[in-house]
Motif scaffolding. Sequence first.
Motif, PDB file in Angstrom:
ATOM      1  N   UNK A   1       3.708   7.005  10.831  1.00 48.47           N
ATOM      2  CA  UNK A   1       2.304   6.571  10.848  1.00 48.47           C
ATOM      3  C   UNK A   1       1.710   6.425   9.454  1.00 48.47           C
ATOM      4  N   UNK A   2       2.381   6.985   8.459  1.00 46.88           N
ATOM      5  CA  UNK A   2       1.903   6.821   7.077  1.00 46.88           C
ATOM      6  C   UNK A   2       1.944   5.357   6.643  1.00 46.88           C
ATOM      7  N   UNK A   3       2.870   4.600   7.223  1.00 48.37           N
ATOM      8  CA  UNK A   3       3.022   3.195   6.819  1.00 48.37           C
ATOM      9  C   UNK A   3       2.986   2.219   8.001  1.00 48.37           C
ATOM     10  N   UNK A   4       3.179   2.707   9.222  1.00 47.71           N
ATOM     11  CA  UNK A   4       3.216   1.847  10.403  1.00 47.71           C
ATOM     12  C   UNK A   4       2.043   2.193  11.307  1.00 47.71           C
TER      13      UNK A   4
ATOM     14  N   UNK B   1      -1.980   3.551  -2.383  1.00 45.17           N
ATOM     15  CA  UNK B   1      -0.641   3.591  -1.833  1.00 45.17           C
ATOM     16  C   UNK B   1      -0.503   4.766  -0.875  1.00 45.17           C
ATOM     17  N   UNK B   2       0.220   4.586   0.250  1.00 47.85           N
ATOM     18  CA  UNK B   2       0.368   5.680   1.215  1.00 47.85           C
ATOM     19  C   UNK B   2       1.225   6.803   0.660  1.00 47.85           C
ATOM     20  N   UNK B   3       1.117   7.965   1.298  1.00 48.41           N
ATOM     21  CA  UNK B   3       1.970   9.086   0.923  1.00 48.41           C
ATOM     22  C   UNK B   3       3.432   8.724   1.180  1.00 48.41           C
ATOM     23  N   UNK B   4       4.344   9.241   0.363  1.00 46.65           N
ATOM     24  CA  UNK B   4       5.770   8.959   0.600  1.00 46.65           C
ATOM     25  C   UNK B   4       6.249   9.607   1.892  1.00 46.65           C
ATOM     26  N   UNK B   5       7.175   8.944   2.557  1.00 47.69           N
ATOM     27  CA  UNK B   5       7.746   9.478   3.797  1.00 47.69           C
ATOM     28  C   UNK B   5       8.707  10.613   3.457  1.00 47.69           C
ATOM     29  N   UNK B   6       8.580  11.705   4.189  1.00 52.00           N
ATOM     30  CA  UNK B   6       9.445  12.865   3.972  1.00 52.00           C
ATOM     31  C   UNK B   6      10.623  12.837   4.940  1.00 52.00           C
ATOM     32  N   UNK B   7      11.841  13.018   4.452  1.00 52.43           N
ATOM     33  CA  UNK B   7      13.001  13.065   5.357  1.00 52.43           C
ATOM     34  C   UNK B   7      12.964  14.304   6.234  1.00 52.43           C
ATOM     35  N   UNK B   8      13.306  14.125   7.490  1.00 49.99           N
ATOM     36  CA  UNK B   8      13.279  15.230   8.451  1.00 49.99           C
ATOM     37  C   UNK B   8      14.674  15.652   8.905  1.00 49.99           C
ATOM     38  N   UNK B   9      15.678  14.789   8.710  1.00 50.48           N
ATOM     39  CA  UNK B   9      17.021  15.062   9.205  1.00 50.48           C
ATOM     40  C   UNK B   9      18.042  14.736   8.127  1.00 50.48           C
ATOM     41  N   UNK B  10      19.285  14.973   8.455  1.00 51.74           N
ATOM     42  CA  UNK B  10      20.404  14.546   7.615  1.00 51.74           C
ATOM     43  C   UNK B  10      21.344  13.698   8.461  1.00 51.74           C
TER      44      UNK B  10
END
Length: 333
Positions: free
Chosen positions: A27-30, A205-214
């Motif tokens: 939702x930060x970018x979409x 600019x939106x906040x950067x997306x944080x990775x949640x998985x590997x």
Amino acid sequence: MGLSTEQERQAVAQLRDSREAIRRELAKVIVGQEEVIEQLLICLMAGGHCLITGAPGLAKTLLVRSVAQVFHLGFQRIQFTPDLMPADITGTEILEQQEGGHRMMQFVKGPIFSNVILADEINRTPPKTQAALLEAMQEHQITAAGKRYPLEEPFFVLATQNPIEMEGTYPLPEAQLDRFMFNVMVDYLPHEQERAVVMQTTAAKPEPIQPLFTGEDVQRFHDVVRRVPIAEEVADYAVRLAAASRPHRDGTPAFVNDWVSWGAGLRAAQTLVLGGKARALLSGRVHVAFEDIVALAAPTLRHRILVSYKAEAEGVSVEDVIARLLETVPKNV
């Protein structure tokens, strides 16, 4: 078989608890597109490839890149153009000079060697180059100069395409279409959401997306999804729904004989079942329900059913055929 080990139960809990976290990051970018995001997540959790169809400017590319960031996967974007060659995707051999003056052929890997491949505007390149993806999508490997090269795991092809009637596009071969688990349709946003996009994209600019998985998490999810139990009558419904789309066979509805030139094959039923398992887990359930099969009928079948000239003349679309199939095929027999 079932979800019995502690590790599998932890993976189920992780999937259930992370669903909203994934949506928050995206939702930060979409803005909006909840159904599109859900279908894309189901496809990734099930280990399938996805075709994303929509007009230019609907954030298809941004969505794929953002999903790759959430899952912390390697990402490569390939812009498909009319002059793109197969070697531009898979890689090529070049002659390199070694120490001592010896020369030998060295394979240089192409952009296909990554986890998430964005095949952007895939239908803007001729069929020969489109076919370069077939082996990679099915076998997770490519062959160059007689040698096989395995691809990185997990491996997904997320292809975007513009509507086929647009200028400068080529229809995808049926064999390649069938290898896409879903065909997800991206439509224009409602007025309120479109206004939100305009406000958001013209501000800071939106906040950067944080990775949640590997990548290891994703591969574990694939194993867990396949172990979700499904009742025989639900699997039977998926098989009958796909079979009912095939014209001129015993038991085929009359409207299919009139409106359909080519129906869905075996992969459609497999997709309905596997996608239903992933959808159940993302919904916090450990069993597949009829509602999961119904919800995934459109993205599963819309690229596997070819409507006839008669249907086109009568203004009948593939979506109309799928809706009629859902009304006609009973859940229990």
